[in-house]
Design a protein around this motif. Structure first.
Motif, PDB file in Angstrom:
ATOM      1  N   THR A   1      39.644  -0.146 -47.334  1.00 61.89           N
ATOM      2  CA  THR A   1      39.112  -1.189 -46.121  1.00 61.89           C
ATOM      3  C   THR A   1      40.115  -1.331 -44.882  1.00 61.89           C
ATOM      4  O   THR A   1      39.908  -2.141 -43.850  1.00 61.89           O
ATOM      5  CB  THR A   1      39.254  -2.685 -46.924  1.00 61.89           C
ATOM      6  OG1 THR A   1      40.179  -2.862 -47.661  1.00 61.89           O
ATOM      7  CG2 THR A   1      38.235  -2.762 -47.676  1.00 61.89           C
ATOM      8  N   ALA A   2      41.173  -0.573 -44.859  1.00 58.49           N
ATOM      9  CA  ALA A   2      42.103  -0.329 -43.697  1.00 58.49           C
ATOM     10  C   ALA A   2      42.564   1.247 -43.653  1.00 58.49           C
ATOM     11  O   ALA A   2      43.655   1.712 -43.801  1.00 58.49           O
ATOM     12  CB  ALA A   2      43.472  -1.095 -44.056  1.00 58.49           C
ATOM     13  N   LYS A   3      41.616   2.082 -43.525  1.00 63.73           N
ATOM     14  CA  LYS A   3      41.475   3.556 -43.617  1.00 63.73           C
ATOM     15  C   LYS A   3      42.659   4.256 -42.810  1.00 63.73           C
ATOM     16  O   LYS A   3      42.788   3.845 -41.592  1.00 63.73           O
ATOM     17  CB  LYS A   3      40.313   4.004 -43.858  1.00 63.73           C
ATOM     18  CG  LYS A   3      39.608   4.290 -42.581  1.00 63.73           C
ATOM     19  CD  LYS A   3      38.387   5.199 -42.699  1.00 63.73           C
ATOM     20  CE  LYS A   3      37.671   5.602 -41.227  1.00 63.73           C
ATOM     21  NZ  LYS A   3      38.099   6.886 -40.815  1.00 63.73           N
ATOM     22  N   MET A   4      43.177   5.245 -43.192  1.00 60.00           N
ATOM     23  CA  MET A   4      44.049   5.992 -42.396  1.00 60.00           C
ATOM     24  C   MET A   4      43.147   7.201 -41.756  1.00 60.00           C
ATOM     25  O   MET A   4      42.281   7.626 -42.321  1.00 60.00           O
ATOM     26  CB  MET A   4      45.039   6.858 -43.160  1.00 60.00           C
ATOM     27  CG  MET A   4      44.747   7.639 -44.391  1.00 60.00           C
ATOM     28  SD  MET A   4      46.569   8.098 -45.025  1.00 60.00           S
ATOM     29  CE  MET A   4      45.649   8.801 -46.791  1.00 60.00           C
ATOM     30  N   GLY A   5      43.684   7.575 -40.544  1.00 60.88           N
ATOM     31  CA  GLY A   5      42.756   8.626 -39.725  1.00 60.88           C
ATOM     32  C   GLY A   5      43.086   8.639 -38.407  1.00 60.88           C
ATOM     33  O   GLY A   5      44.170   7.857 -37.909  1.00 60.88           O
ATOM     34  N   ARG A   6      42.020   9.418 -37.736  1.00 62.53           N
ATOM     35  CA  ARG A   6      42.406   9.553 -36.188  1.00 62.53           C
ATOM     36  C   ARG A   6      41.148   8.916 -35.405  1.00 62.53           C
ATOM     37  O   ARG A   6      41.009   9.098 -34.389  1.00 62.53           O
ATOM     38  CB  ARG A   6      42.783  10.855 -35.872  1.00 62.53           C
ATOM     39  CG  ARG A   6      44.068  11.100 -36.378  1.00 62.53           C
ATOM     40  CD  ARG A   6      44.399  12.775 -36.045  1.00 62.53           C
ATOM     41  NE  ARG A   6      43.557  13.594 -37.212  1.00 62.53           N
ATOM     42  CZ  ARG A   6      43.558  15.067 -37.266  1.00 62.53           C
ATOM     43  NH1 ARG A   6      44.289  15.610 -36.260  1.00 62.53           N
ATOM     44  NH2 ARG A   6      42.550  15.331 -38.026  1.00 62.53           N
ATOM     45  N   ASP A   7      40.000   8.476 -35.989  1.00 60.30           N
ATOM     46  CA  ASP A   7      38.967   8.012 -35.599  1.00 60.30           C
ATOM     47  C   ASP A   7      39.033   6.569 -34.959  1.00 60.30           C
ATOM     48  O   ASP A   7      39.962   5.889 -35.317  1.00 60.30           O
ATOM     49  CB  ASP A   7      37.813   8.213 -36.330  1.00 60.30           C
ATOM     50  CG  ASP A   7      37.677   7.450 -37.537  1.00 60.30           C
ATOM     51  OD1 ASP A   7      37.124   6.260 -37.648  1.00 60.30           O
ATOM     52  OD2 ASP A   7      38.350   7.871 -38.705  1.00 60.30           O
ATOM     53  N   PRO A   8      38.006   6.250 -34.274  1.00 63.22           N
ATOM     54  CA  PRO A   8      38.093   4.654 -33.823  1.00 63.22           C
ATOM     55  C   PRO A   8      38.216   3.607 -34.958  1.00 63.22           C
ATOM     56  O   PRO A   8      38.347   2.383 -34.590  1.00 63.22           O
ATOM     57  CB  PRO A   8      36.850   4.465 -32.886  1.00 63.22           C
ATOM     58  CG  PRO A   8      36.647   6.124 -32.426  1.00 63.22           C
ATOM     59  CD  PRO A   8      37.068   6.686 -33.704  1.00 63.22           C
ATOM     60  N   MET A   9      37.531   3.932 -36.244  1.00 64.40           N
ATOM     61  CA  MET A   9      37.534   3.068 -37.179  1.00 64.40           C
ATOM     62  C   MET A   9      38.860   3.067 -38.190  1.00 64.40           C
ATOM     63  O   MET A   9      38.945   2.460 -38.990  1.00 64.40           O
ATOM     64  CB  MET A   9      36.439   3.178 -37.971  1.00 64.40           C
ATOM     65  CG  MET A   9      35.010   2.871 -37.214  1.00 64.40           C
ATOM     66  SD  MET A   9      34.990   1.404 -36.339  1.00 64.40           S
ATOM     67  CE  MET A   9      34.643   0.213 -37.958  1.00 64.40           C
ATOM     68  N   ALA A  10      39.789   3.989 -37.791  1.00 67.71           N
ATOM     69  CA  ALA A  10      41.056   3.959 -38.292  1.00 67.71           C
ATOM     70  C   ALA A  10      42.042   2.881 -38.249  1.00 67.71           C
ATOM     71  O   ALA A  10      41.779   2.502 -37.011  1.00 67.71           O
ATOM     72  CB  ALA A  10      41.548   5.079 -38.301  1.00 67.71           C
ATOM     73  N   VAL A  11      42.466   2.427 -39.300  1.00 68.31           N
ATOM     74  CA  VAL A  11      43.525   1.291 -39.133  1.00 68.31           C
ATOM     75  C   VAL A  11      44.759   1.935 -39.219  1.00 68.31           C
ATOM     76  O   VAL A  11      45.779   1.215 -38.267  1.00 68.31           O
ATOM     77  CB  VAL A  11      43.140   0.182 -40.319  1.00 68.31           C
ATOM     78  CG1 VAL A  11      44.418  -0.871 -40.142  1.00 68.31           C
ATOM     79  CG2 VAL A  11      41.907  -0.181 -40.146  1.00 68.31           C
ATOM     80  N   VAL A  12      45.319   2.842 -39.880  1.00 70.68           N
ATOM     81  CA  VAL A  12      46.697   3.335 -39.796  1.00 70.68           C
ATOM     82  C   VAL A  12      46.481   4.806 -39.760  1.00 70.68           C
ATOM     83  O   VAL A  12      45.647   5.401 -40.070  1.00 70.68           O
ATOM     84  CB  VAL A  12      47.445   3.063 -41.206  1.00 70.68           C
ATOM     85  CG1 VAL A  12      47.486   1.502 -41.424  1.00 70.68           C
ATOM     86  CG2 VAL A  12      46.667   3.693 -42.465  1.00 70.68           C
TER      87      VAL A  12
END
Length: 528
Positions: A461-472
């Motif tokens: 629910t607070a995912k890591m990544g580089r897309d617009p829905m990433a949180v960290v």
């Protein structure tokens, strides 16, 4: 370990769960860093935590947050119970003690999503090697001197031997250790690894990582402390508001705040702090500190069906952790990695609907269950606020079995578990099938929707990544907010392919490395 709380600390860790205890223990070992760990639950010094045989008594107790989903159409309108640990050690103190590292495909995905090789498979194996004190079959992939004792259940129930003999006939090879080379394979069956000490007691992350730091001035652990929100000033996390003894308090974080509250409370705390979807925050009258639309989105959990139940020929009480056997396989041979993980439950295991409907026995020695499990769900849900106050409950729209692919995979798993129960290798143990019996079409689908629950692995629910829905980002830093990190199951881009305790400990270890690097201090544990 609880002492008078000071006005400020270098590091404030919110949540003493599976990952939070790891981070607190590691950072406290540095000596030059002051660490405060805030945990809403108690210390967990009770038999239900320490005795693996009675772990299920924690479910629904004061050591459980007792979350539940909103009604799910995919579950015939049922609300799915979503237990989560509310005690020092979190899930590692109350769960079923199965230690499953995850599959190579999980870490390949985490590396691809973040662009950080530190989340890749080779890095994961290295982290696990320093975490584990494994006493099972030797493997270059296993560690033997880490803080977490990992072992095989001693003298497992006789039906386990029958299952190990049966599965190869269904194309699932038997292995001595499902956390070694099988991590990169197409599936396997094995006696489950468990986090149990040589004396037969549970080893939570609180016991493994915090207890050795007992009495050290660098670490303060405050139980009974519920985190309310993070104070964010000028785009920077500066402190934490929490409640203890009926009083609302504030503590300053000089260097960093770490959220380790789990897949439900981490997004809640973020949103109450002004970090989340701008339109949702404004709807609740919350001032926006950082617009991050992915907060609370992408909710995932493993699905566990209760289940394919068989009556014993000879009564057999549960042993060890009552779940001594598991297997991984594919619902479709073309899949890149296993998507199914059924579990042995050494009792009759049904849902609140199917258990009474089939009249399952209460005495756990009379029956066992092969519970179909889905570990790569396509369905996605959401955690959202119901109001602007910390006292307002969260809303969990889990959307379980909303994707047809999940239903298809579980129907295959259901039939596979029934066939295994009727196999020649199980004949010495099985008197008859109690649930569900031969079903097809609409009747089978109705049973599945009534029987499906979860593994209690709320994540993503607070995912890591580089897309617009990433949180960290790959360093677990919250986008747009300085000095704020997240380290728990919520940062997984997709839920790990197996029980989530081990990946959460890994996340905690990596977070400790990253924070120590930020502080400019060597991490002596990284050489272990």
């Amino acid at each position: 370990m609880t002492r008078t709380v000071q006005a400020s600390y270098d590091i404030v860790i919110c949540g003493g769960g599976a990952a939070g205890c790891v981070i607190a223990g590691r950072l406290a070992s540095l000596g030059d860093v002051s660490v405060l760990l805030l945990e809403a639950g108690g210390p967990g010094d009770v038999a239900e935590v320490t005795d693996p045989k009675i772990w299920m008594r924690n479910i629904g107790s004061e050591r459980d947050w007792r979350f539940a989903s909103e009604p799910c159409a995919g579950l015939n309108g049922r609300r799915a119970p979503l237990p989560m640990g509310r005690v020092l050690g979190g899930g590692s103190s109350v769960n079923g003690l199965v230690w499953a590292r995850g599959h190579k495909a999980d870490f390949d995905l985490w590396e691809a999503e973040t662009g950080d090789a530190g989340w890749g498979f080779d890095a994961a194996v290295a982290l696990y090697r320093r975490i584990e004190a494994w006493d099972g079959p030797p493997s270059a992939m296993r560690g033997t001197s880490g803080p977490m004792p990992i072992t095989l259940p001693k003298d497992p129930a006789p039906v386990v031997g029958g299952l190990l003999d049966a599965l190869p006939g269904f194309g699932v090879p038997r292995v001595e250790d499902h956390n070694a080379e099988a991590m990169a394979g197409d599936g396997c069956c094995a006696v489950a690894n468990v986090n149990v000490a040589p004396d037969g007691t549970r080893v939570s992350t609180a016991r493994a990582y915090l207890a050795p730091r007992r009495g050290e001035p660098s670490l303060t652990v405050l139980t009974g402390a519920t985190v309310r929100r993070v104070r964010i000033e000028g785009g920077r996390a500066t402190g934490v508001e929490y409640e203890a003894d009926g009083e609302i308090r504030m503590v300053e974080a000089r260097r960093q705040v770490v959220l380790s509250l789990g897949g439900v409370h981490t997004p809640k705390a973020l949103m109450l702090s002004g970090v989340g979807d701008e339109s949702e925050l404004k709807r609740h009258g919350i001032s926006v500190a950082q617009h991050l639309p992915g907060v609370g989105r992408n909710f995932q959990d493993h699905i566990l069906v209760g289940g394919c139940v068989f009556e014993y020929r000879t009564p057999e009480p549960p042993r060890n952790n009552s779940a001594e056997f598991t297997f991984f396989c594919k619902s479709d041979a073309s899949l890149p990695s296993p998507d199914l993980q059924p579990m042995l439950e050494e009792t009759a295991f049904g849902s609140e609907v199917t258990g009474p409907a089939y009249g399952l026995p209460v005495d756990p020695s009379l029956a066992f269950t092969l519970a179909p499990g889905l570990i790569r769900p396509k369905s996605r849900g959401r955690v959202s606020l119901t109001g602007p106050r910390p006292e307002d409950p969260v809303r969990i729209d889990a959307n379980f079995l909303s994707e047809e692919a999940d239903v298809t995979a579980l129907r295959i798993a259901l039939e596979l578990c029934r066939e295994i129960g009727h196999s020649d290798a199980l004949r010495p143990f099985v008197a008859r099938e109690l649930m569900p019996g031969p079903l097809a079409g609409a009747a089978q689908l109705d049973f599945l929707r009534n029987a499906a629950g979860t593994y209690f692995h709320q994540s993503c629910t607070a995912k890591m990544g580089r897309d617009p829905m990433a949180v960290v980002d790959g360093g677990l830093r919250v986008y747009g907010v300085e000095n704020l990190r997240i380290a728990d199951a919520s940062v997984m881009p997709a839920i790990a392919g197996g029980n989530t305790l081990a990946p959460c400990v890994l996340i905690g270890e990596r977070a400790a490395d990253l924070i120590a690097a930020d502080l400019g201090l060597p991490a002596p544990w990284s050489a272990a």
